[in-house]
Scaffold this motif. Structure first.
Motif, PDB file in Angstrom:
ATOM      1  N   PHE A 127       7.510  -1.987  -9.780  1.00  0.00           N
ATOM      2  CA  PHE A 127       7.335  -0.578  -9.442  1.00  0.00           C
ATOM      3  C   PHE A 127       6.675   0.163 -10.606  1.00  0.00           C
ATOM      4  CE2 PHE A 127       8.671   3.840  -9.365  1.00  0.00           C
ATOM      5  CZ  PHE A 127       8.423   4.203  -8.054  1.00  0.00           C
ATOM      6  N   GLU A 128       7.163  -0.079 -11.816  1.00  0.00           N
ATOM      7  CA  GLU A 128       6.590   0.576 -12.998  1.00  0.00           C
ATOM      8  C   GLU A 128       5.120   0.214 -13.177  1.00  0.00           C
ATOM      9  OE1 GLU A 128       7.759   2.954 -15.044  1.00  0.00           O
ATOM     10  OE2 GLU A 128       9.466   3.023 -13.677  1.00  0.00           O
ATOM     11  N   ARG A 129       4.780  -0.984 -12.838  1.00  0.00           N
ATOM     12  CA  ARG A 129       3.402  -1.452 -13.011  1.00  0.00           C
ATOM     13  C   ARG A 129       2.458  -0.897 -11.947  1.00  0.00           C
ATOM     14  NH1 ARG A 129       1.456  -7.770 -13.211  1.00  0.00           N
ATOM     15  NH2 ARG A 129      -0.734  -7.320 -13.593  1.00  0.00           N
ATOM     16  N   TYR A 130       2.878  -0.904 -10.694  1.00  0.00           N
ATOM     17  CA  TYR A 130       1.964  -0.605  -9.591  1.00  0.00           C
ATOM     18  C   TYR A 130       2.126   0.769  -8.956  1.00  0.00           C
ATOM     19  CZ  TYR A 130       1.342  -5.668  -9.728  1.00  0.00           C
ATOM     20  OH  TYR A 130       1.096  -6.953 -10.125  1.00  0.00           O
ATOM     21  N   VAL A 131       3.327   1.335  -8.982  1.00  0.00           N
ATOM     22  CA  VAL A 131       3.590   2.539  -8.194  1.00  0.00           C
ATOM     23  C   VAL A 131       3.815   3.777  -9.057  1.00  0.00           C
ATOM     24  CG1 VAL A 131       4.968   3.517  -6.307  1.00  0.00           C
ATOM     25  CG2 VAL A 131       4.657   1.035  -6.449  1.00  0.00           C
ATOM     26  N   ALA A 132       4.627   3.654 -10.077  1.00  0.00           N
ATOM     27  CA  ALA A 132       5.003   4.812 -10.889  1.00  0.00           C
ATOM     28  C   ALA A 132       3.818   5.574 -11.474  1.00  0.00           C
ATOM     29  CB  ALA A 132       5.970   4.390 -11.995  1.00  0.00           C
ATOM     30  N   PRO A 133       2.764   4.897 -11.947  1.00  0.00           N
ATOM     31  CA  PRO A 133       1.648   5.663 -12.510  1.00  0.00           C
ATOM     32  C   PRO A 133       0.981   6.608 -11.508  1.00  0.00           C
ATOM     33  CG  PRO A 133       1.505   3.362 -13.172  1.00  0.00           C
ATOM     34  CD  PRO A 133       2.588   3.457 -12.131  1.00  0.00           C
ATOM     35  N   VAL A 134       1.085   6.304 -10.229  1.00  0.00           N
ATOM     36  CA  VAL A 134       0.422   7.112  -9.202  1.00  0.00           C
ATOM     37  C   VAL A 134       1.358   8.160  -8.612  1.00  0.00           C
ATOM     38  CG1 VAL A 134      -0.818   6.991  -6.998  1.00  0.00           C
ATOM     39  CG2 VAL A 134      -1.059   5.145  -8.655  1.00  0.00           C
ATOM     40  N   PHE A 135       2.640   7.857  -8.544  1.00  0.00           N
ATOM     41  CA  PHE A 135       3.611   8.739  -7.876  1.00  0.00           C
ATOM     42  C   PHE A 135       4.696   9.157  -8.864  1.00  0.00           C
ATOM     43  CE2 PHE A 135       1.737   6.049  -4.603  1.00  0.00           C
ATOM     44  CZ  PHE A 135       1.272   7.012  -3.733  1.00  0.00           C
ATOM     45  N   GLN A 136       4.320   9.934  -9.846  1.00  0.00           N
ATOM     46  CA  GLN A 136       5.237  10.304 -10.920  1.00  0.00           C
ATOM     47  C   GLN A 136       6.248  11.365 -10.530  1.00  0.00           C
ATOM     48  OE1 GLN A 136       2.589  11.321 -14.107  1.00  0.00           O
ATOM     49  NE2 GLN A 136       2.034   9.202 -14.475  1.00  0.00           N
ATOM     50  N   ASP A 144       0.851  -1.200   0.000  1.00  0.00           N
ATOM     51  CA  ASP A 144       0.000   0.000   0.000  1.00  0.00           C
ATOM     52  C   ASP A 144       0.886   1.248   0.000  1.00  0.00           C
ATOM     53  OD1 ASP A 144      -1.779   2.059   0.429  1.00  0.00           O
ATOM     54  OD2 ASP A 144      -2.816   1.084   2.104  1.00  0.00           O
ATOM     55  N   PHE A 145       1.235   1.709  -1.195  1.00  0.00           N
ATOM     56  CA  PHE A 145       2.133   2.853  -1.310  1.00  0.00           C
ATOM     57  C   PHE A 145       1.438   4.175  -1.017  1.00  0.00           C
ATOM     58  CE2 PHE A 145       4.673  -0.379  -3.236  1.00  0.00           C
ATOM     59  CZ  PHE A 145       5.944  -0.057  -2.789  1.00  0.00           C
ATOM     60  N   GLU A 146       0.150   4.267  -1.259  1.00  0.00           N
ATOM     61  CA  GLU A 146      -0.554   5.505  -0.886  1.00  0.00           C
ATOM     62  C   GLU A 146      -0.414   5.749   0.602  1.00  0.00           C
ATOM     63  OE1 GLU A 146      -4.468   6.697  -2.145  1.00  0.00           O
ATOM     64  OE2 GLU A 146      -4.152   5.636  -4.046  1.00  0.00           O
ATOM     65  N   ARG A 147      -0.650   4.737   1.377  1.00  0.00           N
ATOM     66  CA  ARG A 147      -0.525   4.859   2.829  1.00  0.00           C
ATOM     67  C   ARG A 147       0.928   5.122   3.234  1.00  0.00           C
ATOM     68  NH1 ARG A 147      -2.404   0.497   7.417  1.00  0.00           N
ATOM     69  NH2 ARG A 147      -1.802   1.797   9.156  1.00  0.00           N
ATOM     70  N   PHE A 148       1.863   4.385   2.629  1.00  0.00           N
ATOM     71  CA  PHE A 148       3.276   4.557   2.976  1.00  0.00           C
ATOM     72  C   PHE A 148       3.726   5.994   2.725  1.00  0.00           C
ATOM     73  CE2 PHE A 148       7.780   4.704   2.074  1.00  0.00           C
ATOM     74  CZ  PHE A 148       8.304   4.043   3.176  1.00  0.00           C
ATOM     75  N   PHE A 149       3.454   6.513   1.532  1.00  0.00           N
ATOM     76  CA  PHE A 149       3.905   7.868   1.211  1.00  0.00           C
ATOM     77  C   PHE A 149       3.165   8.921   2.027  1.00  0.00           C
ATOM     78  CE2 PHE A 149       5.445   5.869  -2.846  1.00  0.00           C
ATOM     79  CZ  PHE A 149       6.790   6.052  -2.562  1.00  0.00           C
TER      80      PHE A 149
END
Length: 162
Positions: A120-129, A95-100
């Protein structure tokens, strides 16, 4: 077999996040990030931050936190036989939204190897550019394509280059 990762090593003021893919069998058995004795991660952290294998695990993690470095994995759980990243299936991201939200000072992400990068490219990068993202060569003993010295230098660059 279903594999579940660890909680992050992180203080709220962390500025750098190192992300692996998922702990291997030796790490899970040791209940430590990068617990395989031939994994170069802690040797590199020793050369860069003084958090090397001669220190107890708790002391190594404290040193990283004092340096503003957090450690986690892209994946929360997956199905994997053995320890190879190529065997990972049915992956579920952390859960990167919560982590960040709890670590708002993270400015740089360093990805440990190819599977961490692709996940990371698949799950995280699109949200935290807005993050600075650097890839580093895998510290896994399975990745022996480059000598330790070159691997360490590329890690140092990924951690510190502007």
């Amino acid at each position: 077999m279903i594999v579940q990762g660890f909680d992050p090593i992180a203080d709220s003021d962390a500025r750098i996040l190192i992300l692996g893919s998922m702990p291997g069998i030796a790490s899970l058995e040791a209940n430590q990030y990068y617990g395989h004795p031939r994994n170069a991660f802690w040797r590199i952290m020793g050369d860069v931050y003084g958090a090397g294998l001669k220190r107890p695990y708790a002391e190594r993690t404290t040193i990283l936190k004092e340096q503003g470095v957090a450690v986690w994995d892209v994946l929360k759980l997956c199905h994997r036989e053995g320890s190879l990243d190529s065997n990972i299936k049915d992956e579920v991201p952390n859960d990167f939204e919560r982590f960040f939200a709890h670590h708002p000072h993270i400015q740089r992400v360093v990805l440990n190897g190819g599977k961490a990068s692709s996940s990371f490219e698949r799950y995280v990068a699109p949200v935290f550019q807005e993050l600075v993202v650097r890839s580093a060569p895998s510290t896994s003993p399975a990745y022996a394509a480059i000598r330790y010295e070159a691997k360490c230098e590329r890690w140092r660059d990924a951690l510190t280059a502007v």
